[in-house]
Design a protein around this motif. Sequence first.
Motif, mmCIF file in Angstrom:
data_model
loop_
_atom_site.group_PDB
_atom_site.id
_atom_site.type_symbol
_atom_site.label_atom_id
_atom_site.label_comp_id
_atom_site.label_asym_id
_atom_site.label_seq_id
_atom_site.Cartn_x
_atom_site.Cartn_y
_atom_site.Cartn_z
ATOM 1 N N LEU A 121 0.826 -1.208 0.000
ATOM 2 C CA LEU A 121 0.000 0.000 0.000
ATOM 3 C C LEU A 121 0.860 1.258 0.000
ATOM 4 C CD1 LEU A 121 -2.718 -1.093 2.590
ATOM 5 C CD2 LEU A 121 -3.092 -0.688 0.156
ATOM 6 N N LEU A 122 1.858 1.291 0.857
ATOM 7 C CA LEU A 122 2.710 2.477 0.966
ATOM 8 C C LEU A 122 3.503 2.718 -0.318
ATOM 9 C CD1 LEU A 122 4.012 2.082 4.639
ATOM 10 C CD2 LEU A 122 2.248 3.639 3.797
ATOM 11 N N VAL A 123 4.015 1.644 -0.920
ATOM 12 C CA VAL A 123 4.780 1.781 -2.166
ATOM 13 C C VAL A 123 3.856 2.242 -3.298
ATOM 14 C CG1 VAL A 123 6.045 0.530 -3.955
ATOM 15 C CG2 VAL A 123 6.561 0.117 -1.547
ATOM 16 N N PHE A 124 2.699 1.638 -3.396
ATOM 17 C CA PHE A 124 1.748 1.984 -4.462
ATOM 18 C C PHE A 124 1.357 3.453 -4.375
ATOM 19 C CE2 PHE A 124 -2.297 2.435 -6.565
ATOM 20 C CZ PHE A 124 -2.250 1.540 -7.626
ATOM 21 N N ILE A 125 0.999 3.897 -3.185
ATOM 22 C CA ILE A 125 0.557 5.288 -3.013
ATOM 23 C C ILE A 125 1.712 6.259 -3.216
ATOM 24 C CG2 ILE A 125 -0.357 6.938 -1.333
ATOM 25 C CD1 ILE A 125 -2.015 4.593 -0.201
ATOM 26 N N THR A 126 2.913 5.860 -2.809
ATOM 27 C CA THR A 126 4.078 6.720 -3.022
ATOM 28 C C THR A 126 4.377 6.888 -4.503
ATOM 29 O OG1 THR A 126 5.051 6.021 -0.904
ATOM 30 C CG2 THR A 126 6.536 6.998 -2.528
ATOM 31 N N VAL A 127 4.236 5.798 -5.261
ATOM 32 C CA VAL A 127 4.543 5.825 -6.694
ATOM 33 C C VAL A 127 3.468 6.559 -7.488
ATOM 34 C CG1 VAL A 127 4.833 4.404 -8.768
ATOM 35 C CG2 VAL A 127 5.960 3.748 -6.627
ATOM 36 N N PHE A 128 2.194 6.256 -7.211
ATOM 37 C CA PHE A 128 1.106 6.772 -8.043
ATOM 38 C C PHE A 128 0.433 8.019 -7.480
ATOM 39 C CE2 PHE A 128 1.428 2.295 -9.259
ATOM 40 C CZ PHE A 128 1.486 2.417 -10.631
ATOM 41 N N GLY A 129 0.771 8.380 -6.257
ATOM 42 C CA GLY A 129 0.216 9.605 -5.702
ATOM 43 C C GLY A 129 -0.803 9.337 -4.614
#
Length: 267
Positions: A121-129
């Motif tokens: 979740l943290l990686v996804f949100i960091t990458v995509f906003g």
Amino acid sequence: MNLSKNTNLKIGLSIIGVLFFFMILSIFWTPYDPYLIDELNRLKPPSFSHVLGTDQLGRDILSRVMVASQGAFYVGFISVLIGGIIGSFLGTISGYFSNWIDEIISKIIDAFMSIPSILFLLVFITVFGKDLKNTAISIGILNIPTFFRISRSKVMEIKNLPYITWAKIIGVKEIQIIFSHIFPNILSTLIVVGALSFSTAILTEASLSYLGMGANPPEPTWGEIIYRAQEYITTNPFYAFVPGVLISLVAIGFNLLGEGIKEYIKK
């Protein structure tokens, strides 16, 4: 089973119905503009004019809590939709054919499940906003393995039943067997999984918002409100208490709904 005797279903539907009405109402009306900053009315206690008081920027807490419900239901709905459609489709195909297709898909799902959820979740949100759309998508992707495993196991149970064997003998196409004869018989189970996943999605979104990884300010979410409120818990406990109760009620409501549907199916 007589629905009037299904207590879990009745209570679950009642809780969700009230919260859903609360959410719909917030689309058309709130006591105040939830984004309006009023420095002269900062941290006001509950009163007739502000039922839950105001926050550190003078914004009406009740209005913000109401608007935050939209984000909670949005994330729940989108995440279940993504996880349900993709996971159920892959699980149905995988369970029916049980060959190299099943092996490849199962290994991909197993590999994905080895990744810690919070890390993904943290990686996804960091990458995509950071916004509610990406939060909903990321939680939806996490829902895929759950729907996949449930649908796969149910399809593997059903596909060898006599009526499926007979359909093959008389020449019914496999695609028709899958979507006309098998999938309708696992749909009720998937609805139960969807109800439970809905509450989990809202809890996950609240956790992410509490960590500052949910919606972008000034858009309110229940988790973000609780985070901002913890500093003022002694002066205005309603600031944190109300969104906390709403999160709990959503979780309880959908879990009771899921249990109620499960009881109805068993009978």
